[in-house]
Design an enzyme around this catalytic site. Structure first.
Site, PDB file in Angstrom:
ATOM      1  N   ASP A 152      63.616  31.951  29.201  1.00  7.93           N
ATOM      2  CA  ASP A 152      62.321  31.908  28.516  1.00  7.93           C
ATOM      3  C   ASP A 152      61.180  32.216  29.485  1.00  7.93           C
ATOM      4  OD1 ASP A 152      63.562  31.290  26.174  1.00  7.93           O
ATOM      5  OD2 ASP A 152      62.992  29.181  26.145  1.00  7.93           O
TER       6      ASP A 152
ATOM      7  N   ASN B  76      70.522  34.010  31.450  1.00  4.28           N
ATOM      8  CA  ASN B  76      70.686  32.769  30.690  1.00  4.28           C
ATOM      9  C   ASN B  76      71.940  32.011  31.115  1.00  4.28           C
ATOM     10  OD1 ASN B  76      68.377  32.814  29.039  1.00  4.28           O
ATOM     11  ND2 ASN B  76      69.339  34.221  27.600  1.00  4.28           N
TER      12      ASN B  76
ATOM     13  N   ASP C  70      64.193  46.937  26.705  1.00  5.65           N
ATOM     14  CA  ASP C  70      65.194  45.876  26.659  1.00  5.65           C
ATOM     15  C   ASP C  70      65.511  45.423  28.078  1.00  5.65           C
ATOM     16  OD1 ASP C  70      67.289  44.558  24.716  1.00  5.65           O
ATOM     17  OD2 ASP C  70      68.381  45.089  26.528  1.00  5.65           O
TER      18      ASP C  70
ATOM     19  N   GLU D 217      65.474  39.766  23.673  1.00  5.50           N
ATOM     20  CA  GLU D 217      64.898  40.304  24.910  1.00  5.50           C
ATOM     21  C   GLU D 217      64.402  41.736  24.736  1.00  5.50           C
ATOM     22  OE1 GLU D 217      69.438  40.866  25.279  1.00  5.50           O
ATOM     23  OE2 GLU D 217      68.022  39.477  24.359  1.00  5.50           O
TER      24      GLU D 217
END
Length: 298
Positions: A190, A181, A173, A216
């Protein structure tokens, strides 16, 4: 020709362009929304892509400009031109700054949306093959998806139990990914997910699996790999992320991953994919709780 006849002809050509009857087309592969797998045929007219109502392909996504890009027929095939969009147009992750020729199998990214260009005489077979690929592949990272992960684990767990051979699972993770973000935008997020996937593919042998679990979070299934070997592999993966910064539009991002590892050696009864993934996820949570950027094994 009368104005009404001309209007009818233009409408008919547009319907043909979008009907899928052409030997060249774009296939929507990301995001995985109601448009997934939709085919847009390319014909003799210019095809306009954007958020505005006057586009041939209207994309309802704030990452896309109102008039984003066009695809024009050319003697070499089809050319992609960016129309000065805010977030750019990309072919195979290379930004389009001049008219760029589309080649069979190219990926076209418009803002946050990704299309695959298909061409050739056997377009129907290619299209249906692409639809199957979409069912087992994550459109953003181009690695296997959650569905394929479960099917693969189901087969390998049965083999591990039958032959009493080790099988290891790594759950990865990205740490503090929400901050990426929030600070740099979802296009940057992305990019990090794609780059992470590309970077870690080299750590996976042909018989193993690397898949996007969701968001993620990623998973690696290591066949015939005991606990010590899996722990060492996880540490190499952790270091590969932590020791090489990610770069996006001049920004340098120092990202890390937390990893949970679990191993089965067969003889444990009917262990299910959900159960072994939960074991790895518990260790991932421990790695997060202990400070992140670390590996926890059991």
């Amino acid at each position: 020709m009368s104005e009404r006849s001309l209007e009818t002809l233009v409408t008919s050509r547009k319907q043909l362009l979008l009907s899928g009857d052409s030997a060249n087309c774009l296939v929507h592969i990301y995001p995985t929304n109601q448009s997934i797998g939709r085919r847009y045929a390319l014909g003799v007219d210019t095809l306009r892509l954007g958020r505005g109502d006057d586009n041939d392909i209207r994309i309802h996504d704030n990452s896309v400009s109102r008039r984003h890009a066009v695809i024009e027929p050319d003697s070499d095939g089809y050319l992609v031109l960016d129309l000065g969009s805010t977030n750019g147009t990309f072919v195979n992750d290379q930004q389009v700054t001049t008219p760029t020729v589309l080649r069979d199998g190219n990926f076209l990214r418009v803002g946050n949306c990704i299309y695959k260009f298909l061409t050739g005489g056997n377009i129907e077979a290619d299209y249906h093959e692409e639809i199957y690929r979409l069912t087992i592949t994550d459109g953003l990272t181009n690695i296997n998806n959650h569905r394929f992960l479960i099917d693969f684990l189901d087969r390998e767990l049965a083999r591990s139990i039958r032959h009493e051979r080790p099988l290891s699972v790594l759950m990865l993770d990205l740490d503090h990914f929400k901050q990426v973000n929030d600070k740099h935008g979802h296009l940057c997020g992305d990019h990090v997910l794609r780059e992470l996937s590309h970077r870690l593919k080299s750590f996976v042998r042909r018989e193993d699996l690397f898949a996007r679990y969701g968001g993620e979070e990623f998973a690696m299934v290591l066949v015939e790999t005991n606990s010590n070997e899996a722990g060492s592999a996880a540490e190499r993966v952790r270091a590969a992320v932590a020791n090489q910064p990610f770069r996006y539009e001049g920004n340098v991002l120092n990202c890390t991953v937390s990893i949970g590892v679990t191993t089965t050696i067969g003889g444990e009864g009917e262990l299910t994919p959900a159960e072994i993934l939960k074991r790895a996820d518990v260790n991932l949570y421990k790695a997060k709780h202990a400070g992140r950027n670390r590996v926890v094994s059991s």
